[in-house]
Design a protein around this motif. Sequence first.
Motif, PDB file in Angstrom:
ATOM      1  N   ALA A   1    -127.777  46.008   4.556  1.00 39.20           N
ATOM      2  CA  ALA A   1    -126.638  46.473   5.377  1.00 39.20           C
ATOM      3  C   ALA A   1    -126.693  45.597   6.408  1.00 39.20           C
ATOM      4  CB  ALA A   1    -126.508  47.888   5.557  1.00 39.20           C
ATOM      5  N   GLY A   2    -127.857  45.308   7.163  1.00 35.25           N
ATOM      6  CA  GLY A   2    -127.824  44.512   8.352  1.00 35.25           C
ATOM      7  C   GLY A   2    -127.509  43.066   7.873  1.00 35.25           C
TER       8      GLY A   2
ATOM      9  N   LEU B   1    -123.818  38.422   8.070  1.00 39.32           N
ATOM     10  CA  LEU B   1    -122.898  37.387   7.255  1.00 39.32           C
ATOM     11  C   LEU B   1    -121.290  37.529   7.700  1.00 39.32           C
ATOM     12  CD1 LEU B   1    -123.025  35.387   4.875  1.00 39.32           C
ATOM     13  CD2 LEU B   1    -122.293  37.169   3.447  1.00 39.32           C
ATOM     14  N   LEU B   2    -120.841  38.774   7.552  1.00 44.48           N
ATOM     15  CA  LEU B   2    -119.683  38.943   8.058  1.00 44.48           C
ATOM     16  C   LEU B   2    -119.330  38.469   9.454  1.00 44.48           C
ATOM     17  CD1 LEU B   2    -118.936  42.705   6.838  1.00 44.48           C
ATOM     18  CD2 LEU B   2    -118.227  40.568   5.892  1.00 44.48           C
ATOM     19  N   SER B   3    -120.215  38.615  10.346  1.00 46.33           N
ATOM     20  CA  SER B   3    -119.919  38.210  11.740  1.00 46.33           C
ATOM     21  C   SER B   3    -120.087  36.767  11.970  1.00 46.33           C
ATOM     22  CB  SER B   3    -121.558  38.670  12.710  1.00 46.33           C
ATOM     23  OG  SER B   3    -121.202  38.423  14.096  1.00 46.33           O
ATOM     24  N   LEU B   4    -120.787  36.176  11.102  1.00 47.37           N
ATOM     25  CA  LEU B   4    -120.933  34.776  11.306  1.00 47.37           C
ATOM     26  C   LEU B   4    -119.710  34.122  10.651  1.00 47.37           C
ATOM     27  CD1 LEU B   4    -123.386  32.719  11.677  1.00 47.37           C
ATOM     28  CD2 LEU B   4    -123.729  32.639   9.341  1.00 47.37           C
ATOM     29  N   MET B   5    -119.087  34.769   9.571  1.00 51.61           N
ATOM     30  CA  MET B   5    -117.963  33.977   8.740  1.00 51.61           C
ATOM     31  C   MET B   5    -116.960  34.329  10.006  1.00 51.61           C
ATOM     32  SD  MET B   5    -117.938  34.639   5.021  1.00 51.61           S
ATOM     33  CE  MET B   5    -116.547  33.526   5.135  1.00 51.61           C
ATOM     34  N   SER B   6    -116.744  35.463  10.485  1.00 53.70           N
ATOM     35  CA  SER B   6    -115.803  35.577  11.659  1.00 53.70           C
ATOM     36  C   SER B   6    -115.851  34.556  12.596  1.00 53.70           C
ATOM     37  CB  SER B   6    -115.765  36.863  12.046  1.00 53.70           C
ATOM     38  OG  SER B   6    -115.451  37.570  11.289  1.00 53.70           O
TER      39      SER B   6
ATOM     40  N   GLY C   1     -96.855  58.929  16.557  1.00 52.50           N
ATOM     41  CA  GLY C   1     -95.795  58.203  16.004  1.00 52.50           C
ATOM     42  C   GLY C   1     -95.592  56.875  16.624  1.00 52.50           C
ATOM     43  N   GLU C   2     -96.468  56.532  17.836  1.00 56.83           N
ATOM     44  CA  GLU C   2     -96.598  55.418  18.616  1.00 56.83           C
ATOM     45  C   GLU C   2     -97.065  54.352  17.627  1.00 56.83           C
ATOM     46  OE1 GLU C   2     -96.143  55.482  23.147  1.00 56.83           O
ATOM     47  OE2 GLU C   2     -98.395  56.270  22.536  1.00 56.83           O
ATOM     48  N   ARG C   3     -96.691  52.892  17.908  1.00 52.25           N
ATOM     49  CA  ARG C   3     -97.150  52.046  17.010  1.00 52.25           C
ATOM     50  C   ARG C   3     -98.167  51.265  17.644  1.00 52.25           C
ATOM     51  NH1 ARG C   3     -95.732  49.182  12.384  1.00 52.25           N
ATOM     52  NH2 ARG C   3     -93.996  50.713  12.105  1.00 52.25           N
ATOM     53  N   VAL C   4     -99.579  51.359  16.958  1.00 58.09           N
ATOM     54  CA  VAL C   4    -100.755  50.654  17.791  1.00 58.09           C
ATOM     55  C   VAL C   4    -101.350  49.696  16.743  1.00 58.09           C
ATOM     56  CG1 VAL C   4    -102.886  51.617  17.991  1.00 58.09           C
ATOM     57  CG2 VAL C   4    -101.135  53.220  18.637  1.00 58.09           C
ATOM     58  N   TYR C   5    -101.694  48.555  17.651  1.00 60.92           N
ATOM     59  CA  TYR C   5    -102.298  47.392  16.915  1.00 60.92           C
ATOM     60  C   TYR C   5    -103.674  47.095  17.500  1.00 60.92           C
ATOM     61  CZ  TYR C   5     -97.761  45.774  15.212  1.00 60.92           C
ATOM     62  OH  TYR C   5     -96.556  45.658  14.721  1.00 60.92           O
ATOM     63  N   ASP C   6    -104.563  46.769  16.535  1.00 62.43           N
ATOM     64  CA  ASP C   6    -105.896  46.378  17.072  1.00 62.43           C
ATOM     65  C   ASP C   6    -105.874  44.668  16.669  1.00 62.43           C
ATOM     66  OD1 ASP C   6    -108.470  45.361  17.743  1.00 62.43           O
ATOM     67  OD2 ASP C   6    -109.349  47.073  16.547  1.00 62.43           O
ATOM     68  N   LEU C   7    -105.874  43.744  17.645  1.00 66.17           N
ATOM     69  CA  LEU C   7    -105.880  42.497  17.200  1.00 66.17           C
ATOM     70  C   LEU C   7    -107.457  41.939  17.258  1.00 66.17           C
ATOM     71  CD1 LEU C   7    -103.173  41.148  19.961  1.00 66.17           C
ATOM     72  CD2 LEU C   7    -102.912  42.081  17.743  1.00 66.17           C
ATOM     73  N   GLY C   8    -107.623  41.699  15.783  1.00 65.07           N
ATOM     74  CA  GLY C   8    -109.210  41.509  15.547  1.00 65.07           C
ATOM     75  C   GLY C   8    -109.766  42.926  15.048  1.00 65.07           C
ATOM     76  N   CYS C   9    -109.342  43.240  14.150  1.00 68.28           N
ATOM     77  CA  CYS C   9    -109.476  44.905  13.863  1.00 68.28           C
ATOM     78  C   CYS C   9    -110.850  45.007  13.508  1.00 68.28           C
ATOM     79  CB  CYS C   9    -108.541  45.481  13.384  1.00 68.28           C
ATOM     80  SG  CYS C   9    -108.304  44.971  11.477  1.00 68.28           S
ATOM     81  N   GLY C  10    -111.684  44.114  13.039  1.00 75.13           N
ATOM     82  CA  GLY C  10    -113.053  44.560  12.305  1.00 75.13           C
ATOM     83  C   GLY C  10    -112.775  45.320  11.154  1.00 75.13           C
ATOM     84  N   ASP C  11    -113.676  46.316  11.213  1.00 76.18           N
ATOM     85  CA  ASP C  11    -113.581  47.340  10.071  1.00 76.18           C
ATOM     86  C   ASP C  11    -112.597  48.442  10.230  1.00 76.18           C
ATOM     87  OD1 ASP C  11    -114.736  48.821  11.747  1.00 76.18           O
ATOM     88  OD2 ASP C  11    -116.453  49.437  10.881  1.00 76.18           O
TER      89      ASP C  11
ATOM     90  N   ASP D   1    -106.641  41.114  11.139  1.00 76.10           N
ATOM     91  CA  ASP D   1    -107.930  40.154  11.511  1.00 76.10           C
ATOM     92  C   ASP D   1    -107.888  38.970  10.453  1.00 76.10           C
ATOM     93  OD1 ASP D   1    -110.982  41.235  12.377  1.00 76.10           O
ATOM     94  OD2 ASP D   1    -111.010  39.401  11.146  1.00 76.10           O
ATOM     95  N   ILE D   2    -108.455  37.956  10.787  1.00 77.51           N
ATOM     96  CA  ILE D   2    -108.324  36.751  10.316  1.00 77.51           C
ATOM     97  C   ILE D   2    -109.199  36.523   9.046  1.00 77.51           C
ATOM     98  CG2 ILE D   2    -109.951  35.335  12.107  1.00 77.51           C
ATOM     99  CD1 ILE D   2    -107.752  33.247  12.236  1.00 77.51           C
ATOM    100  N   SER D   3    -110.441  37.424   9.221  1.00 77.61           N
ATOM    101  CA  SER D   3    -111.442  36.871   8.148  1.00 77.61           C
ATOM    102  C   SER D   3    -111.246  37.784   7.046  1.00 77.61           C
ATOM    103  CB  SER D   3    -112.906  37.267   8.641  1.00 77.61           C
ATOM    104  OG  SER D   3    -113.776  37.466   7.935  1.00 77.61           O
TER     105      SER D   3
END
Length: 201
Positions: free
Chosen positions: A38-39, A44-49, A77-87, A106-108
């Motif tokens: 898992a680590g 790997l995910l962190s490196l790719m991002s 009902g509010e619209r919520v975004y996470d810019l670079g949302c990860g998981d 998320d870009i990755s």
Amino acid sequence: MYELLTGDALFSDTINFYGEMSPTSKIILGCISVFGVAGLVMLLLSLMSFIISGAPFIATSKNLTRKIVALAKIQPGERVYDLGCGDGRFLIEANKIYAAKAVGIDISPLVCGLAKITVWIKRADVVIRCADFDTYDFLDADVIFCYLVPDQMSVLGEKFKGLKKGCRILSRRFEIHGHEPSQQIQIKNFFGYEPVFIYQI
Ligand SMILES: C[S@@+](CC[C@H](N)C(=O)[O-])C[C@H]1O[C@@H](n2cnc3c(N)ncnc32)[C@H](O)[C@@H]1O
């Protein structure tokens, strides 16, 4: 000689060694293997991002996520975004606890895949978009979460000028250049305290 060439000696030794272990040792070895794999996947995910965007994938702890989302005072009902949302953990909390309409960007591609799986496992109603937030239209946001790097915050500062009145932006650790925070709150993490900057448009 034959055993050496085929690797039978090595494998039979390993199997014998494993067979002789106590059940407790087997459980400990199993746990170490699972956490090790898992680590490695997270690394790997962190490196790719980091390679794709310059910002590594580092997940906010569940405890901090809960505290930061509570600070946003989200209404149903509010619209919520996470810019670079990860998981997608901020958005899962926002949707499941506060009934927000949640969108993660998320870009990755790999990180987006992880977010989609997590959203599905948690049975949350969250949309995940694999895109660059620099070119994504999120100007209908009521709440924005971000945990990025300082350079990205200065670019976003310009874009935030088009947000609608009443929108709240919560940035973990980093300030948005050119915007005055309405609050700066210190929250407790594993090592001590860190700032969350809250901006009200
Ligand atoms: C530090 S992580 C934060 C993850 C999540 N928000 C959290 O706090 O658990 C930053 C994330 O932003 C993403 N990212 C960086 N630049 C991006 C961009 N221009 N557009 C979309 N996502 C981006 C990275 O892929 C990474 O997953």
